[in-house]
Design a protein around this motif. Sequence first.
Motif, PDB file in Angstrom:
ATOM      1  N   UNK A 169       0.843  -1.268   0.199  1.00  0.00           N
ATOM      2  CA  UNK A 169       0.132  -0.139   0.160  1.00  0.00           C
ATOM      3  C   UNK A 169       1.020   1.032  -0.329  1.00  0.00           C
ATOM      4  N   UNK A 170      -0.147   2.017  -0.461  1.00  0.00           N
ATOM      5  CA  UNK A 170       1.028   4.060  -0.940  1.00  0.00           C
ATOM      6  C   UNK A 170      -0.615   5.002  -0.088  1.00  0.00           C
ATOM      7  N   UNK A 171      -0.178   5.241   1.104  1.00  0.00           N
ATOM      8  CA  UNK A 171      -1.579   5.825   1.366  1.00  0.00           C
ATOM      9  C   UNK A 171      -0.998   7.127   1.635  1.00  0.00           C
ATOM     10  N   UNK A 172      -1.181   8.401   1.497  1.00  0.00           N
ATOM     11  CA  UNK A 172      -1.463   9.654   2.072  1.00  0.00           C
ATOM     12  C   UNK A 172      -2.105  10.058   3.196  1.00  0.00           C
ATOM     13  N   UNK A 173      -1.917  10.029   4.070  1.00  0.00           N
ATOM     14  CA  UNK A 173      -3.575  10.589   4.794  1.00  0.00           C
ATOM     15  C   UNK A 173      -2.780  12.501   4.837  1.00  0.00           C
ATOM     16  N   UNK A 174      -4.674  12.943   4.484  1.00  0.00           N
ATOM     17  CA  UNK A 174      -4.410  14.844   4.295  1.00  0.00           C
ATOM     18  C   UNK A 174      -4.767  14.738   5.625  1.00  0.00           C
ATOM     19  N   UNK A 175      -4.090  16.104   6.321  1.00  0.00           N
ATOM     20  CA  UNK A 175      -5.184  16.884   7.037  1.00  0.00           C
ATOM     21  C   UNK A 175      -5.329  17.722   7.123  1.00  0.00           C
ATOM     22  N   UNK A 176      -6.634  18.248   7.037  1.00  0.00           N
ATOM     23  CA  UNK A 176      -7.302  19.579   6.126  1.00  0.00           C
ATOM     24  C   UNK A 176      -7.555  20.599   7.365  1.00  0.00           C
ATOM     25  N   UNK A 177      -6.430  21.841   6.926  1.00  0.00           N
ATOM     26  CA  UNK A 177      -7.322  23.390   7.966  1.00  0.00           C
ATOM     27  C   UNK A 177      -8.397  23.531   8.109  1.00  0.00           C
ATOM     28  N   UNK A 178      -8.208  24.455   6.983  1.00  0.00           N
ATOM     29  CA  UNK A 178      -9.674  24.896   7.639  1.00  0.00           C
ATOM     30  C   UNK A 178      -9.853  26.127   6.115  1.00  0.00           C
ATOM     31  N   UNK A 257       2.389   8.236   4.738  1.00  0.00           N
ATOM     32  CA  UNK A 257       2.363   9.298   5.005  1.00  0.00           C
ATOM     33  C   UNK A 257       1.610  10.126   5.099  1.00  0.00           C
ATOM     34  N   UNK A 258       1.378  10.926   6.092  1.00  0.00           N
ATOM     35  CA  UNK A 258       0.671  11.873   6.862  1.00  0.00           C
ATOM     36  C   UNK A 258       0.816  13.438   6.321  1.00  0.00           C
ATOM     37  N   UNK A 259      -0.153  14.448   6.330  1.00  0.00           N
ATOM     38  CA  UNK A 259       0.563  15.406   5.601  1.00  0.00           C
ATOM     39  C   UNK A 259      -0.649  16.172   6.547  1.00  0.00           C
ATOM     40  N   UNK A 260       0.307  17.707   7.123  1.00  0.00           N
ATOM     41  CA  UNK A 260      -1.109  19.035   7.377  1.00  0.00           C
ATOM     42  C   UNK A 260      -0.881  19.545   6.465  1.00  0.00           C
ATOM     43  N   UNK A 261      -2.142  20.494   5.555  1.00  0.00           N
ATOM     44  CA  UNK A 261      -2.137  20.770   4.738  1.00  0.00           C
ATOM     45  C   UNK A 261      -3.018  22.276   5.166  1.00  0.00           C
ATOM     46  N   UNK A 262      -2.454  23.357   5.348  1.00  0.00           N
ATOM     47  CA  UNK A 262      -2.518  24.766   5.457  1.00  0.00           C
ATOM     48  C   UNK A 262      -1.640  25.631   5.517  1.00  0.00           C
ATOM     49  N   UNK A 263      -1.857  26.565   5.391  1.00  0.00           N
ATOM     50  CA  UNK A 263      -0.907  27.518   5.420  1.00  0.00           C
ATOM     51  C   UNK A 263       0.269  28.073   6.745  1.00  0.00           C
ATOM     52  N   UNK A 264      -0.186  27.353   8.211  1.00  0.00           N
ATOM     53  CA  UNK A 264       0.832  27.879   8.968  1.00  0.00           C
ATOM     54  C   UNK A 264       0.667  29.127   9.028  1.00  0.00           C
ATOM     55  N   UNK A 265      -0.475  29.586   9.256  1.00  0.00           N
ATOM     56  CA  UNK A 265      -0.698  31.054   9.352  1.00  0.00           C
ATOM     57  C   UNK A 265      -1.675  31.686  10.227  1.00  0.00           C
ATOM     58  N   UNK A 303       3.142  23.346   8.169  1.00  0.00           N
ATOM     59  CA  UNK A 303       2.765  22.771   6.557  1.00  0.00           C
ATOM     60  C   UNK A 303       4.129  22.187   6.375  1.00  0.00           C
ATOM     61  N   UNK A 304       5.564  22.463   7.314  1.00  0.00           N
ATOM     62  CA  UNK A 304       6.832  22.363   6.582  1.00  0.00           C
ATOM     63  C   UNK A 304       7.043  20.920   6.334  1.00  0.00           C
ATOM     64  N   UNK A 305       6.191  20.062   6.869  1.00  0.00           N
ATOM     65  CA  UNK A 305       7.123  18.586   5.907  1.00  0.00           C
ATOM     66  C   UNK A 305       5.985  18.431   4.296  1.00  0.00           C
ATOM     67  N   UNK A 306       4.671  19.283   4.605  1.00  0.00           N
ATOM     68  CA  UNK A 306       3.739  18.968   3.070  1.00  0.00           C
ATOM     69  C   UNK A 306       5.333  20.240   2.797  1.00  0.00           C
ATOM     70  N   UNK A 307       5.930  20.987   3.031  1.00  0.00           N
ATOM     71  CA  UNK A 307       6.170  21.352   1.679  1.00  0.00           C
ATOM     72  C   UNK A 307       7.171  21.207   1.432  1.00  0.00           C
ATOM     73  N   UNK A 308       8.361  20.166   2.007  1.00  0.00           N
ATOM     74  CA  UNK A 308       9.280  19.544   2.289  1.00  0.00           C
ATOM     75  C   UNK A 308       9.452  17.872   1.442  1.00  0.00           C
ATOM     76  N   UNK A 309       8.601  17.634   1.905  1.00  0.00           N
ATOM     77  CA  UNK A 309       8.426  16.506   0.869  1.00  0.00           C
ATOM     78  C   UNK A 309       7.490  16.551  -0.372  1.00  0.00           C
ATOM     79  N   UNK A 310       6.256  17.103   0.269  1.00  0.00           N
ATOM     80  CA  UNK A 310       5.638  16.699  -1.501  1.00  0.00           C
ATOM     81  C   UNK A 310       6.090  17.983  -2.388  1.00  0.00           C
TER      82      UNK A 310
END
Length: 369
Positions: A169-178, A257-265, A303-310
């Motif tokens: 399996x290759x699974x991405x869990x995306x955690x959306x902010x607002x 892999x799990x990623x936050x998707x937000x602006x960081x602000x 969101x630095x993980x999404x910035x760096x890895x994605x």
Amino acid sequence: MTILVTGGAGYIGSHTVIQLLDDGADVVIADTLENSSAVVLDRIAELTGRRVPFEQVDVSDPQALDRLLTRYDVTEVIHFAGLKAVGESVEQPLRYYSHNLGSTLTLLQALDRHGIRRFVFSSSATVYGPDAAAPAQEDDPTSATNPYGWTKVMIEQMLRDLAAADDRWRIAILRYFNPVGAHPSGLIGEDPRGRPNNLLPFVTQVAVGRQNELTVFGDDYPTADGTGVRDFIHVEDLASGHVHALAHLRRTDEPVSTFNLGTGEGTSVRGLVTAFERASGHRIPVRVAPRRAGDVAVSYADSSKANDVLGWRARHGIDDICTDAWRWQRQNPLGYESLPARRRSARTQAPRRQRYPLLPALRLAGRAG
Ligand code: UFG
């Protein structure tokens, strides 16, 4: 090579489908249309010049899924479909647990049977729970304050267990902010059924006269202006996060892999209202009420993980968000169903440039993701 998008007629799903099509992918949408409109499919065709195959399928139905997966050469799945109203989940917990957990299990079992193991899951910052740190990081503890949130926590756990048991399996869990905002054409946007639960759809409905005033839930939080602070992310940025997540799944060796998707602000509720008033030229009457149960004071992403890895980052700020949300609401004051009948039934193959001459300009200006 087709990407199955469950819930692809919904708010985030439809914006993501457009970006996948723009990226040259083939897509099939599975959606029950319970909480979305078939008009979206016409709008996607208008914007992309491509008619997306659509299956009115509930992913809790294993036979229907088998038929769909036999018919299309699906290699990857983005799973948006699910119930998502926090308040409703408190009133109807069994329905939420049964539907959200059951449909995801049925979908994963069907995918496994068909040998399809690249999977992107729509999770939420709500999994950081009532004691969330700000900024939230992916390895922070998870929890929830309502059944909707618990379904996200539980599905994430199911996915980690699955990936641990079978490393194909290759699974991405995306955690959306607002998620907020709309497609810059004003043709696609958020169209909540009934009274909006979320802040910006409520504000835009006040501006078009569908609601009288905004109720601000609490102005006694320990924040600069006393109102709650959130990480509002433009839906176009969120959609592009999914395109990047799929690209990541094609190259990674990590089963999950799990990623936050937000602006960081963070932006406060009052800050969002002020930005919207600036973008729309409409004053929003506000009434302050007590805090809403289950709300945290401050939520924003690391969101630095999404910035760096994605290699992904959010490009739109709060002003773009308000401008685009307002264009959508102004052009569609009653949502998708307010279209004139002629437009609603339109089926078009015409390329986008002919139909929406403004779009290339918007794209050049970097506004369309
Ligand atoms: N708010 C108001 N008035 C309203 C609506 C909201 O003042 O009419 C306030 C809330 O109290 C909160 C902020 O605006 O401080 C944002 O509220 P939303 O309902 O727009 O968003 P939430 O942060 O509560 O929830 C959103 C999604 C959930 C998801 C969560 C993750 O709606 O699905 O983010 O943190 F789980």
